[in-house]
Design a protein around this motif. Structure first.
Motif, short mmCIF file in Angstrom:
data_model
loop_
_atom_site.label_atom_id
_atom_site.label_comp_id
_atom_site.label_asym_id
_atom_site.label_seq_id
_atom_site.Cartn_x
_atom_site.Cartn_y
_atom_site.Cartn_z
N PRO A 476 -33.05 -132.29 91.81
CA PRO A 476 -34.33 -131.61 92.05
C PRO A 476 -34.67 -130.60 90.97
CG PRO A 476 -32.95 -131.64 94.04
CD PRO A 476 -32.09 -132.11 92.90
N GLU A 482 -38.16 -133.97 89.69
CA GLU A 482 -36.78 -134.37 89.41
C GLU A 482 -36.57 -134.39 87.91
OE1 GLU A 482 -34.79 -137.41 92.56
OE2 GLU A 482 -36.41 -138.25 91.38
N ARG A 539 -25.76 -136.42 93.48
CA ARG A 539 -26.97 -135.59 93.66
C ARG A 539 -26.81 -134.52 94.74
NH1 ARG A 539 -29.76 -140.78 93.45
NH2 ARG A 539 -29.69 -140.80 95.72
N LYS A 540 -25.97 -134.79 95.72
CA LYS A 540 -25.96 -133.99 96.95
C LYS A 540 -25.80 -132.48 96.72
CE LYS A 540 -24.18 -134.04 101.67
NZ LYS A 540 -24.15 -132.59 101.81
N GLU A 543 -29.12 -131.17 95.65
CA GLU A 543 -30.13 -131.25 96.71
C GLU A 543 -29.89 -130.16 97.74
OE1 GLU A 543 -29.57 -135.24 98.00
OE2 GLU A 543 -30.92 -136.10 96.50
N SER A 546 -31.01 -126.89 96.33
CA SER A 546 -32.48 -126.81 96.33
C SER A 546 -33.01 -126.47 97.72
CB SER A 546 -33.07 -128.14 95.85
OG SER A 546 -34.47 -128.12 95.91
#
Length: 551
Positions: A476, A482, A539-540, A543, A546
């Motif tokens: 993010p 992104e 990604r987690k 994310e 964010s």
């Protein structure tokens, strides 16, 4: 009808020879008929570590007998039977026995957690189980107890020495009981034979329902292609080394293709370099399918030169794109052809593959085989596209799944009313009808509305000196939505300069594709059991960060 744009067209097999009929038969019966044409004492399945072997005569005798035992135990047509084991010499025997009983074989990864098992038991509604050893048996029994104490009808264990539970050999029976609740009319097109599970990289696994006709089609394709080949052409399946998991559609197809062709399937429970090369040398292996991660290992392996690979005809890889440079490097280093193909559980396995002429083209996955139709559609409009136009790959044909078990919503989202399977793969095709894969729709990174394919950036980074492995995903960004970020694994003793990686990528791509999310040097890339990158896991953390910042 889907609109067709300028020069848009559906790609089909080009050939004057009519396709053969697909018989309305039980898949296991069909395979036993094929195996009856092979030598009684010819080796069919060989356990790599121990040398234990089954001949074609053994398979023809034992598969019907185990089927008899299953039916006598109460397994009925339409029942779902969980089959959970690593690569094991008894797995193909158990699998075909289940299907011969007109039950559905549900392929289970034995490493599944108890929570995953509970989900799989629920979606498949299985009540019968065959597993490899007592450790997996205990996990399965615990999962059943938490769901419903009385749901599990019976469980059998292959390794009878490790468990006091009933074994696979206990099922062998010469008595042939009648199938219970058998319909008078068997329909191969609508009866589910096999249920592999989707990888679950975007959520919980889905049960892929493959009919007897779906599976038979994959073998009839081979019959058709063989009829077009010159007499006495080399049987690539003469001796096949199986290290890809047989509970995955790629491994399943490899072992079944080998048995159909009369070859010898040499089974290794897992990949270890020494045992892998020793098996090629000892068994004069002609064909070695591997996941991309293993192929990249072979590209860098210093010990390959210590073994005799002269019997080997080709390596094959699939499940995710491999760069042309990796294929070329393995081919040059080994002296054996390295090719890649495209397939998925939902299409019953491989649909197309490269050749000696096309393997070195970046992203090329080759031409689709007989029975398949393929098209590329615009991501926004659904319009059918033409040559050199990127969009989503859609395929249609008699090997396309019936749908997802107990999930009509996911089925409707994947197979449209015209029977097209929407694959989620980004591709284009050229004037020769060779398809080229550029990424996955779900992996696309959206930067200011522009789409960035991680595979494009990964291919650039992978070619840099000192890089052993790489993954790119979107993280993010408050301003751009992104941005791409790279996770890079260095080769042994290499020191990577993250700034140099960012600058190298920036010199070769448009501004919105640059690594604005940065570069991180890591020890390994998270992958699932067939080598696919777990981008969601990468990604987690970003994310989650964010989300916290917006609270």
């Amino acid at each position: 009808m889907t609109p067709t744009g300028k020069n848009g067209r559906i790609v089909k097999w080009k050939g004057e020879v009519p396709f053969p009929e697909i018989p309305n038969a039980n898949y296991a019966s069909f395979m036993l008929t094929a195996m009856s044409k092979h030598g009684e004492n010819d080796a069919a399945l060989v356990d790599g570590p121990t040398g234990k072997a089954y001949t074609y005569g053994d398979l023809r005798r034992n598969i019907p007998k185990i089927r008899n035992g299953l039916v006598a135990a109460g397994v009925c047509p339409g029942d779902n039977v969980l089959l959970g084991c690593r690569n094991h010499i008894d797995m193909p025997v158990a699998l075909l026995s289940i299907i011969l009983a007109e039950a559905t074989c549900v392929l289970l990864n034995p490493a599944s957690t108890k929570e995953e098992l509970k989900h799989i038991i629920g979606l498949s509604e299985s009540r019968w189980v065959i597993v490899q050893d007592k450790k997996v048996a205990q996990k399965v029994e615990d999962a059943f107890k938490e769901l419903s104490p009385n749901a599990l009808q019976q469980l059998w264990v292959m390794d009878e020495m490790t468990s006091a539970r009933p074994s696979l050999s206990d099922l062998i029976s010469s008595t042939t009981p009648e199938l219970q609740n058998k319909n008078d009319i068997f329909d191969a097109a609508t009866t589910v034979a096999l249920m592999p599970l989707s990888s679950g990289t975007t959520g919980l696994p889905k049960g892929v329902m493959l009919s007897h006709r779906n599976l038979i089609t994959t073998q009839i394709q081979r019959v058709y292609l063989a009829s077009l080949s010159p007499p006495r052409s080399i049987n690539i399946h003469k001796s096949v080394l199986i290290i890809t998991p047989m509970y995955h559609i790629m491994g399943f197809n490899v072992v079944m293709n080998t048995l159909f062709s009369g070859g010898k399937a040499v089974i290794l429970p897992k990949f270890t370099p020494k045992e892998y090369f020793q098996a090629i040398e000892k068994h004069k292996v002609t064909f070695s399918p591997v996941v991309p991660y293993v192929l990249r290992f072979l590209e860098n392996s210093p010990i390959m030169k210590n073994y005799d690979l002269s019997s080997l005809i080709t390596f094959l890889t699939g499940s995710e794109p491999v760069s042309a440079s990796t294929l070329q490097n393995v081919t040059r280093k080994s002296g054996r052809m390295s090719i890649q193909g495209w397939g998925m559980s939902e299409s019953s396995g491989i649909g197309c593959g490269t050749s000696s002429e096309t393997y070195s083209r970046e992203g090329c996955i080759g031409k689709f085989g007989p029975f398949f139709q393929a098209k590329v559609i615009d991501l926004e409009t659904g319009e059918v596209l033409g040559e050199e136009q990127e969009g989503e790959l859609c395929v249609r044909g008699p090997s396309i799944m019936l749908g997802y078990a107990n999930n009509p919503k996911a089925t409707a989202e994947t197979i449209d009313p015209e029977g097209w399977l929407h694959t989620g793969d980004l591709v284009y095709f050229d004037e020769e009808d060779n398809f080229h894969i550029t990424g996955r729709i779900k992996d696309l990174i959206k930067v200011k509305g522009y789409q960035v394919a991680p595979a494009e950036l990964e291919n650039i980074i992978r070619k840099m000196e000192g890089v052993r492995d790489v993954a790119v995903a979107g993280i993010p960004d408050e301003r751009l939505g992104e941005v791409p970020r790279a996770w890079v694994v260095p080769r042994a003793d290499a020191v990577l300069d993250t700034k140099a990686i960012i600058e190298n990528v920036a010199a070769q791509v448009m501004p919105y594709k640059q690594l604005a999310g940065g570069v991180e040097v890591v020890h390994s890339i998270p992958r699932n059991h067939i080598g696919k990158v777990l981008r969601r896991q990468l990604r987690k953390p970003y994310e989650d960060k964010s989300k916290r910042s917006k609270l």
